[in-house]
Design an enzyme around this catalytic site. Structure first.
Site, PDB file in Angstrom:
ATOM      1  N   ASP A 121       0.837  -1.205   0.000  1.00 37.47           N
ATOM      2  CA  ASP A 121       0.000   0.000   0.000  1.00 37.47           C
ATOM      3  C   ASP A 121       0.871   1.253   0.000  1.00 37.47           C
ATOM      4  OD1 ASP A 121       0.893  -0.207   2.584  1.00 37.47           O
ATOM      5  OD2 ASP A 121      -1.078  -0.093   3.531  1.00 37.47           O
ATOM      6  N   SER A 122       2.206   1.046   0.054  1.00 37.19           N
ATOM      7  CA  SER A 122       3.127   2.163  -0.183  1.00 37.19           C
ATOM      8  C   SER A 122       2.913   2.731  -1.588  1.00 37.19           C
ATOM      9  CB  SER A 122       4.581   1.708  -0.009  1.00 37.19           C
ATOM     10  OG  SER A 122       4.824   0.528  -0.746  1.00 37.19           O
TER      11      SER A 122
ATOM     12  N   ASP B 128      -1.155  -6.159  -0.554  1.00 35.58           N
ATOM     13  CA  ASP B 128      -1.479  -5.587   0.758  1.00 35.58           C
ATOM     14  C   ASP B 128      -2.984  -5.399   0.917  1.00 35.58           C
ATOM     15  OD1 ASP B 128       0.380  -5.081   2.717  1.00 35.58           O
ATOM     16  OD2 ASP B 128       1.060  -3.195   1.846  1.00 35.58           O
TER      17      ASP B 128
ATOM     18  N   LYS C 263      -1.308  -9.480   2.561  1.00 36.58           N
ATOM     19  CA  LYS C 263      -0.551  -9.083   3.748  1.00 36.58           C
ATOM     20  C   LYS C 263      -1.446  -8.216   4.626  1.00 36.58           C
ATOM     21  CE  LYS C 263       3.101  -6.105   3.598  1.00 36.58           C
ATOM     22  NZ  LYS C 263       2.562  -4.963   4.363  1.00 36.58           N
TER      23      LYS C 263
ATOM     24  N   GLU D 166      -1.515  -5.961   8.299  1.00 38.55           N
ATOM     25  CA  GLU D 166      -0.695  -5.336   9.346  1.00 38.55           C
ATOM     26  C   GLU D 166      -1.267  -5.612  10.730  1.00 38.55           C
ATOM     27  OE1 GLU D 166      -0.032  -1.161   8.730  1.00 38.55           O
ATOM     28  OE2 GLU D 166       0.836  -1.472   6.735  1.00 38.55           O
TER      29      GLU D 166
ATOM     30  N   GLU E  47       9.164  -4.643  10.306  1.00 42.01           N
ATOM     31  CA  GLU E  47       9.562  -3.323   9.799  1.00 42.01           C
ATOM     32  C   GLU E  47      10.066  -2.453  10.938  1.00 42.01           C
ATOM     33  OE1 GLU E  47       6.742  -1.442   7.166  1.00 42.01           O
ATOM     34  OE2 GLU E  47       7.887   0.435   7.119  1.00 42.01           O
TER      35      GLU E  47
HETATM   36  O1  KIV Z   1       3.554  -1.230   1.648  1.00 36.12           O
HETATM   37  C1  KIV Z   1       4.730  -1.632   1.634  1.00 36.12           C
HETATM   38  O2  KIV Z   1       5.523  -1.293   0.748  1.00 36.12           O
HETATM   39  C2  KIV Z   1       5.162  -2.528   2.683  1.00 36.12           C
HETATM   40  C3  KIV Z   1       6.610  -2.899   2.733  1.00 36.12           C
HETATM   41  C4  KIV Z   1       7.439  -1.753   3.147  1.00 36.12           C
HETATM   42  C5  KIV Z   1       6.853  -4.081   3.587  1.00 36.12           C
HETATM   43  O3  KIV Z   1       4.373  -2.936   3.489  1.00 36.12           O
END
Ligand code: KIV
Length: 263
Positions: A43-44, A82, A111, A113, A180
């Site tokens: 989600d970055s 994510d 993924k 969190e 992280e």
């Molecule tokens: O969203 C992302 O890029 C991440 C990574 C930094 C692990 O969760």
């Protein structure tokens, strides 16, 4: 790697695992031609691709769009998507709709969190046949609660909680856990306490693998230089210079040449 279970094999064989984020088809094609083990549609994307300050603006539509684009560019590489901000915190049917959309878009695993309040959800997703990657330490979707982008697990209580959360995520069925921004010694002891792989970012060298944001490792974001980041290319300067070359040759009248023109 082709499947989430390949990560367990790599860990068992003591082979470090490389993961990079990817958000679009053309980068995915480059990564497919590389030896990188797995792609994470993080989600970055909200920050790197859309210019936001946090990952919170990433929603399901955004994540599905990027996941589908990456899948088209990398049809056969292990792809983890994510779950965006709060997508797994409303209700189980909403969560499963989100998982379904990400998997239909091309994700092979999702993924999520954090551990608190997520364990039953993770169990349900895993029992539904979808692999889940956990994410502990700095969990950017909880940025405001955590008080900013800072190293997590620095005091005894926080470290013990993180270690316990990792075991609970493993017990809930996660196939791997991202760690992280945590001290290396904590990442080492968490990794040793688990049978599933850990993938670190800003977590030192003792995890089972490492993940970086593609644009960070390529040096495309020169304003972002945290201590943990190593850049492997001066990408920003190289791309700017190439575009400036085009600009110069257009203005000098040397592009296009006769050979580059139709008759
Ligand atoms: O969203 C992302 O890029 C991440 C990574 C930094 C692990 O969760």
């Amino acid at each position: 790697m082709r499947h989430p279970s390949d990560m367990a094999e790599a860990r068992a064989a003591g082979r470090p695992i490389s993961v990079v984020t990817c958000y679009d088809a053309w980068s995915a094609k480059i990564l497919t031609a590389s030896r990188i083990d797995a792609l994470l549609v993080g989600d970055s994307a909200a920050m790197v691709m859309h210019g936001h300050d946090t990952t919170i603006p990433a929603d399901l539509d955004m994540m599905c769009l990027h996941t589908a684009a990456v899948r088209r560019g990398a049809p056969e590489r292990l792809l983890i998507a994510d779950m965006p901000f709060l997508a797994h915190r409303r209700s189980l049917p909403d969560t499963m709709d989100a998982v379904e959309r990400l998997v239909r878009a091309g994700g092979q695993a999702v993924k999520i969190e954090g551990a608190d309040g997520n364990l039953d959800t993770i169990r349900h997703i895993v029992e539904s046949g979808i692999d889940v990657m956990g994410h502990l330490g700095l969990t950017p979707q909880s940025l405001h609660h955590l008080g900013g982008y800072r190293v997590q697990g620095r005091n005894g209580r926080a470290a013990a909680k993180l270690a316990d959360d990792a075991l609970r995520l493993q017990d809930a069925g996660c196939f791997a856990i991202v760690l992280e921004l945590v001290p290396s010694e904590l990442a080492r002891s968490v990794t040793e306490s688990l049978s599933i792989p850990t993938i670190g970012i800003g977590a030192g060298p003792h995890t089972s693998g490492q993940v970086l944001v593609l644009q960070d490792l390529l040096g495309l974001q020169p304003d972002f230089q945290p201590k943990f980041l190593r850049t492997f290319l001066d990408g920003f300067e190289l791309l700017r210079d190439a575009v400036d070359c085009f600009d110069r040759e257009v203005k000098e009248g040397t592009f296009p040449s006769d050979e580059e023109s139709y008759r």
